[in-house]
Write a protein that holds these residues in place. Sequence first.
Motif, mmCIF file in Angstrom:
data_model
loop_
_atom_site.group_PDB
_atom_site.id
_atom_site.type_symbol
_atom_site.label_atom_id
_atom_site.label_comp_id
_atom_site.label_asym_id
_atom_site.label_seq_id
_atom_site.Cartn_x
_atom_site.Cartn_y
_atom_site.Cartn_z
ATOM 1 N N LEU A 1 4.043 -8.127 4.018
ATOM 2 C CA LEU A 1 2.593 -8.328 3.893
ATOM 3 C C LEU A 1 1.818 -7.286 4.698
ATOM 4 N N SER A 2 2.312 -6.953 5.893
ATOM 5 C CA SER A 2 1.623 -5.949 6.712
ATOM 6 C C SER A 2 1.634 -4.594 6.030
ATOM 7 N N ARG B 1 1.908 -4.028 2.866
ATOM 8 C CA ARG B 1 1.171 -4.052 1.612
ATOM 9 C C ARG B 1 -0.314 -3.753 1.874
ATOM 10 N N ASN B 2 -0.790 -4.166 3.020
ATOM 11 C CA ASN B 2 -2.195 -3.942 3.349
ATOM 12 C C ASN B 2 -2.267 -3.333 4.737
ATOM 13 N N PRO B 3 -1.952 -2.047 4.846
ATOM 14 C CA PRO B 3 -1.690 -1.472 6.172
ATOM 15 C C PRO B 3 -2.952 -1.053 6.933
ATOM 16 N N VAL B 4 -4.102 -1.607 6.589
ATOM 17 C CA VAL B 4 -5.341 -1.215 7.271
ATOM 18 C C VAL B 4 -5.212 -1.358 8.782
ATOM 19 N N TRP B 5 -4.681 -2.517 9.199
ATOM 20 C CA TRP B 5 -4.579 -2.773 10.639
ATOM 21 C C TRP B 5 -3.636 -1.778 11.313
ATOM 22 N N ASP C 1 -6.238 -15.942 9.341
ATOM 23 C CA ASP C 1 -6.376 -15.760 7.907
ATOM 24 C C ASP C 1 -5.356 -16.621 7.163
ATOM 25 N N GLU D 1 -2.391 -12.319 -0.555
ATOM 26 C CA GLU D 1 -1.748 -11.010 -0.594
ATOM 27 C C GLU D 1 -0.301 -11.087 -1.084
ATOM 28 N N SER D 2 0.214 -12.312 -1.229
ATOM 29 C CA SER D 2 1.586 -12.470 -1.726
ATOM 30 C C SER D 2 1.554 -12.687 -3.231
ATOM 31 N N THR E 1 -0.548 -10.515 -7.132
ATOM 32 C CA THR E 1 -0.868 -11.252 -5.906
ATOM 33 C C THR E 1 -1.749 -12.451 -6.254
#
Lengths: 253, 324
Positions: free
Chosen positions: A17-18, A20-24, A83, B101-102, B142
Motif C-alpha cells: 500500500l505504501s 502504491r501511493n508513495p507520496v509520503w 485513515d 487503495e487496496s 482499487t
Amino acid sequence: MRTTRDTWLIYQRSLVLSLRNPVWVIMGILQPILYLLLFGPLLTNIARMPGFPPGGAFNVFVPGILVMTALFGAAFVGFGLCDEMREGVVERMLVTPTSRAAMLLGRSLRDVTLLLAQALIIVVLAIPFGLEINPGGVAVAFGMLALIGMMMSPVSYILALVLKSEDSLAPVVNGMALPLLLLSGVMLPMSLAPDWLQTVAKFNPLYHAVSAIRALFNANYGDGEIVVGLVVLVVLAVVTIALGARTFSRAAA
Amino acid sequence: MTADPIIQTTALRRTFKGGGRGTKSEVVAVAGVDLSVAAGDIFGFLGPNGAGKTTTLRILATLLPPTSGSACVAGFDVAGEARQVRTRIGYVAQSGGSYRESTGREELVIQGRLFGMSKADSQARAAELLGALDLVDAADRTCGTYSGGMRRRLNIGIGMVHRPALLFLDEPTTGLDPQARARLWDEIRKLRDTGTTVFLTTHYLEEADALCDRLAIIDHGRIVAEGSPDELKRQIAGDVLTIGVNGNGEKVVALLSKQPFVREAGLEDGLVRLFVDRGEAAVPAVLRLLDAEGLAPSTMDLHRPSLDDVFLKKTGRSLRESAA
C-alpha cells in the motif's frame, strides 16, 4: 508462530500500500535532501570553529539528517493508521484472530524498511559532497536508525489509536517531535551549546543516537556513546512495542 | 427451535463515561438486553440512531466488553473466549472495512490469510466470492473506484471469507439507492439459504419488514418488542387511521380519544393517528364527528398496522421521525 506469520502478512500488505501511493515516502526524502543541498554547505566554514566535533562537516551533518529522517518518518505514521481506522480496516481486522502484536509489528517494520531506504538514498547522495564512508560503521548506524524507527513508530500508532483523528494527532506529534529534534544536536552539534542545554539534551534518547551515529560514521568505535545509544534505543523500542501491542489489543474498546 | 440459540445474551449492559469534561455522569448505551437468536435466521435489530444497536453489535462481535451481563455467541463467551468467537463470526462495520487503495481481490485474500488459510486456499476462496458477488470485472481495481453497492457487496464478501456460521451486518444498506438495496437484500437472503445466520441492524422499517425473519425493536438501549414482523404487527389488532387536520390536531385528538371505537389516539408530526378496531366502520364515524365540529380533514389514510405503528405504540414516538 502465529505472530510471526501475521506480522509478515501485515508487513506485506502495508508495504504494498505504501509503494502504491508513495507520496509520503517521497515527501519524507525531499526535506532531508533540501537540508543536504541548501544547509549542508553552510557547515563547511562552521566546521572550523572551536567546539565543533571531529570529522568533516558532512560526516557530522549527515548523521543528524539521517536521525531527523528516521524521527519524522516514524513520528507521522499514525496518520496512515487514522485513515485505515476511518475506513473500518482496523476494526475489521480486530474481529479476526490476527495477533494484536502483529498488527503493530507488521506496520512498524514496514516503516523501518521505508526509512532505511530513504537513509540509503541520503547517504549515497551525500558522498559527492564529501561524506566519508566506512562500511562497518555505517552498517551499525543503519541498525540504530532502524531502532529509532521501532521506537518512534509505535508511539505514533498508540497516539493514533487513542486520538483517532488526524486533526488531534498533528499537534501532538509536532509537539513531541520538535523538542526531540532540537535537543538532539541534529542541525548543529550540541557541543556548541551552553552547559544547561547540553544537560537537558542528555535526557533525550535521540541525542545519544546522534552522537553514536556520528562516532560510527567517523570510525571512532571506542566512543562510549555508541554503547549508550544502542542500549537506550533497544530498551525504549522494547517498551514502546510492548505498549503499542497492548494498545492494539485494547483498541477494540 | 430445538437447537441452541447462536446468540444468547443475559442482562447485557454497556455504559460510557458522560459527555462533559470532569462530570461523572454515565451514558447508558445498552440498558440490560436479553436476546436469543436462533441459528439460520435473518435477525433484525430495528431502532432509531443512538438506540444502542451498534453498541450491542460491537459487544457481540468482541469489539467492546460489556459493562455487565453476559453474551454467548456461537457457543462461546464474548468476554472470556473472544478468540473462539472471532473465528466463528463475520463482522461488517458501518464504516465498511475495505481500504480504498487496496483491490477487492487483495482484501479478500489477506482476510482469508488472517484467518489462517493457505495462500492457495485464500486465493481460490477470493475468486469464488468475487464470482458470487458479481465483482469479477472489478476484482483488480482499487476499492475506491467501486460504486456504493459494489463496495458493500465486497465488504460482505470480506466478512464471509472464512465461511462463518454467523454474520453481523451493521446498517448494511444505509445510504444505498433502492436498486442497490434490493440487490443487497438478495445477497443476504442467499446467505441465509446456505445456512448462515445473519444478524443485522437497521433503521429502515421496510428493510426490517421485507428481509428479516425475526426482529427485536430497540429504543434507549432496551428491547421493547421482539418477534417476527407479522407477529409484531398482529399485536396491534385492528387498523390504523391517519388524518391530516390542518393544525387542529389537539382538538381532534381530544374529541376522538373519547370515542368507544378508538383504542388509542395520538398526534404525530401534525397528523392524528388513531388505532381503531375496524377501519371501514371508523372512517364514516370520524367524518361525521369532524363535520359536526365544522372541521374538514385534509388527508385520510387507512392502513394495516406497520412496524412503524408497532414502534409508535411501544415507544410513543414514530421511528420515521427519529430515524430521519
